[in-house]
Structure formats: C-alpha cells, structure tokens
Design a protein around this motif. Sequence first.
Motif, PDB file in Angstrom:
ATOM      1  N   THR A  65      42.412  42.305  42.673  1.00  0.00           N
ATOM      2  CA  THR A  65      42.703  41.579  43.595  1.00  0.00           C
ATOM      3  C   THR A  65      41.633  42.129  44.920  1.00  0.00           C
ATOM      4  O   THR A  65      41.536  41.161  45.583  1.00  0.00           O
ATOM      5  CB  THR A  65      44.239  41.924  44.183  1.00  0.00           C
TER       6      THR A  65
ATOM      7  N   THR B  96      39.997  38.712  45.168  1.00  0.00           N
ATOM      8  CA  THR B  96      40.660  37.548  45.166  1.00  0.00           C
ATOM      9  C   THR B  96      41.632  37.633  46.538  1.00  0.00           C
ATOM     10  O   THR B  96      41.981  36.457  46.643  1.00  0.00           O
ATOM     11  CB  THR B  96      41.240  37.271  43.896  1.00  0.00           C
TER      12      THR B  96
ATOM     13  N   ARG C  14      36.522  32.614  38.982  1.00  0.00           N
ATOM     14  CA  ARG C  14      37.848  31.713  38.645  1.00  0.00           C
ATOM     15  C   ARG C  14      38.890  32.295  37.847  1.00  0.00           C
ATOM     16  O   ARG C  14      40.056  32.213  38.150  1.00  0.00           O
ATOM     17  CB  ARG C  14      37.177  30.359  38.066  1.00  0.00           C
ATOM     18  N   ALA C  15      38.424  33.178  37.060  1.00  0.00           N
ATOM     19  CA  ALA C  15      39.275  34.040  35.862  1.00  0.00           C
ATOM     20  C   ALA C  15      40.198  34.799  36.806  1.00  0.00           C
ATOM     21  O   ALA C  15      41.408  34.628  36.776  1.00  0.00           O
ATOM     22  CB  ALA C  15      38.344  34.574  34.756  1.00  0.00           C
TER      23      ALA C  15
ATOM     24  N   ASP D  66      40.884  34.843  39.967  1.00  0.00           N
ATOM     25  CA  ASP D  66      41.565  34.065  40.734  1.00  0.00           C
ATOM     26  C   ASP D  66      43.068  33.718  40.471  1.00  0.00           C
ATOM     27  O   ASP D  66      43.814  33.380  40.742  1.00  0.00           O
ATOM     28  CB  ASP D  66      40.824  32.731  41.194  1.00  0.00           C
ATOM     29  N   HIS D  67      42.941  33.214  38.811  1.00  0.00           N
ATOM     30  CA  HIS D  67      43.995  33.013  38.227  1.00  0.00           C
ATOM     31  C   HIS D  67      44.548  34.252  37.432  1.00  0.00           C
ATOM     32  O   HIS D  67      45.457  33.890  36.552  1.00  0.00           O
ATOM     33  CB  HIS D  67      43.470  31.872  36.842  1.00  0.00           C
ATOM     34  N   GLY D  68      44.380  35.278  37.937  1.00  0.00           N
ATOM     35  CA  GLY D  68      45.167  36.526  37.698  1.00  0.00           C
ATOM     36  C   GLY D  68      45.149  36.863  36.266  1.00  0.00           C
ATOM     37  O   GLY D  68      45.936  37.438  35.445  1.00  0.00           O
ATOM     38  N   THR D  69      44.031  36.711  35.692  1.00  0.00           N
ATOM     39  CA  THR D  69      43.675  37.284  34.294  1.00  0.00           C
ATOM     40  C   THR D  69      43.680  38.507  33.938  1.00  0.00           C
ATOM     41  O   THR D  69      43.892  38.820  32.908  1.00  0.00           O
ATOM     42  CB  THR D  69      42.332  36.381  33.833  1.00  0.00           C
TER      43      THR D  69
END
Length: 401
Positions: A37, A40, A353-354, A356-359
């Motif tokens: 985080t 992000t 992007r990864a 940001d999507h909580g990977t």
Amino acid sequence: MTAMENPDIARVMRHSVQHARDNTYELVDDILKVPATNYTDPGRFKLEVDRIFRRLPLMLAPSCEIPNPGDFKTMEVAGVPILLTRGSDGKVRSFINSCTHRGTNVATAPTGNAKRFTCPYHGWTFGQDGSLLAVAASADFGAVDKSCLSLKALPVAERAGLIFGSVDPNLKLDIDAFLCGYDALLEAFNFKDWHFFSSRILRGPNWKIAYDGYLDFYHLPVLHKDTLNATGMLGNRAHYHAWGPHQRLVAPDRAARELGDKPESEWTDDLVLNGVWTIFPCISIASFNGGGRGVMISQLLPGDKVGESWTRQMYLMENAPSADQEAAAHEQFAFLEVVVRDEDYDTGLRQQRALDHGTLDHVLFGRNEGGAQAFHKWTDRIIAASDEELPALFAGADIVA
Ligand code: FES
Ligand SMILES: [Fe+2]
C-alpha cells in the motif's frame, strides 16, 4: 583536482576493487518487507508529497541549464509552480511563479533569458530578483506598497554545479545539512562547466516504483538483457555507499574489470565516477559515452495521483559535441529513453497495476538490494518527522562511505 584526490571517492573505489580482488561481496543484514500500500494508498502519497516534495530541498536543475545572467527556467514541483532566475550578478534565485496580483504564472516559457517578467494577465512587471517593478495602469489600480508585493522567494543554493531548492519558504532544514557532505563528492564531476545537451519527459508509475529501478543493479542482466546488457558485460551486483539519504552505487565487477589491474595513478575520473549517483529523494546520475563523455540525470517528480510520476531525463555532456559527434550523442540518449520507457517504466506500470489490484500484501527487497532498503527507510523516517525534528534527523545521519 582528480576524483581520486577526494578521500571519500578514493575509499569507495578501493573498497569495491579490494572486494573484487578477494572475490567477496557485501550484503546488508536482512530482507526488507515494504507494505504494497506504500505504492498505492492516496493518503500515504499525500504525506510523501507534503513532507518530502513540498518540504525538503530537491535538486531542481543543473547549473548549466541556466548558465548566463538573465537565464530563467520554470517548472512545477508537486503542483507548486516555481521560477528559477540567474540575476545579472550571476546568482540563482528561486520564486513561487505566481503573480502577486491574482496568482497566474508570471513566466510561462520553460526556459529563456529575460531582464524582467511581465505577467501575461494584466501586465504587472517583476525583476530578476522578484521585486515588483511596475503595476500596469497604476493610477487606475489604486495605491499599493510595491515593496510588499514581490514574488515569494524560496530557499535555493548552488552546489557542485547543481541547483538545490525547496518549495517551502519557511524551510527549517539548511540545504547543506540536507546534503550531508555528498556535494563534495559530486564536485568531482565539475558539472558547472558542462553543457546541457537535451532533455525529455517520460510518464511513469508511482514515483517510488520508478525510483526503485535506479537503486539496484540486480535487474540489469535480466530486464535489460537485449539493450543495456546486449554485450553480456553487466553484473547484477552493487555496493551501496551513503551520505545520509544520498547514495552512490558502484558495480564491483565493473570496478574490477576497469580498475583492478591498473595502478591507481591510471584510475581516470571517467572510470572512477562510473556507476549511479542518487540524490534523495528523486535524482539519479549515471555516466555514458556517446559522442563524448556524458551523464543522464533523471529527475522524478510525483504526478497528481499516487500511481503516476513524471521523469525528466536531462543529458549533460562534459563538452558541447562537435558537428560529427552530435549524431552519436543523440543516438546514445535516444537509446536511454527507449530503455527506460519500454523496459523500466513499462515494467513499473505493470507492477503498479498489479499492486493497485491488491495482488500482494508486501514487496521484498533482498540483502543484495540495500540501496532501495535504505531509500524506503529514509522515506519512512522523513514522513514521520515534524519540521522541528528534521535538522536533527539529518545531523545524526550515518555516513557509510
Ligand atoms: S494576475 Fe498578474 S497582472 Fe494580474
Ligand atoms: Fe533499469
């Protein structure tokens, strides 16, 4: 004075050459986990912008971008418009580029040369020293005290041929204290006499994702296998040396190859100053040779959103290239733009992007990635520090030369 006459530079180079001769390598103690985080979260991003970019001194421009009396440059730092001028006295000054009538930018060109700045909105005129020289149609406007309506001045200092300044007019941290003595090493380049060749701007991911890529050599033989490392000569190891938050990275394999068998009297400046020089929080300086000796200075600034940054790549050359060197210089810098845009930042935007999507909960920095570890620890420390605590933080900073 040669670079090796600087005792810190000499110690750093001897350190890597000695490790290479002994076939040893230095690692930091542990692997570091950084919360995903941090890259992000908009709240974290706002703290970083406020407490780092809108507070600390930053390397704003090389002196050779505005070398002559009357030269000026405009730029934005984390949304704050600034105007750098070099006065007829040769001194660099920095101002908030916002007219004291109603706030628009008094200078709009990216760079130029001007004795005075006439605001494009209603025509108020300011001097190179920021003073309000004239109010347009002053009899109609009404009486004002011009001496109270200068452009707002900002702290600025030139060191080692680089211009450092803060956008915080009330900065409590002295620029020299911020530099922790690192500028004495950067002096070895003698940038004040270099030539500003060209520049361009690239879009990147979160400024820390982008900056991480300048702080390790681990990725060089992998991500850049077809470009920077097409010859297979780049190793994946770096030694890290720190002056407070500012770090120099040395490639020990390269030091061994280029210096290992030579007596020190033959260690020339271009070989000794190789590697990457970073200036916290957002500058990387790396040496190249195309059409003559040059450096690429990368300046990363946060964008308006957490997942966006802008990098200004600046190409400085030790000497202005001759007509037949010029094509090679352009080719070298065009190549570096492609490497950073299509390899580093393309990868970084995918990483953004990864995340940001909580990977992932955390990302990892290995024992061989001490540079980025130090950078993230300094970032945490600075955003936790109040204005009053900043001077002590830098006064107590480790010098790990
Ligand atoms: S805003 Fe500058 S003269 Fe009016
Ligand atoms: Fe890279």
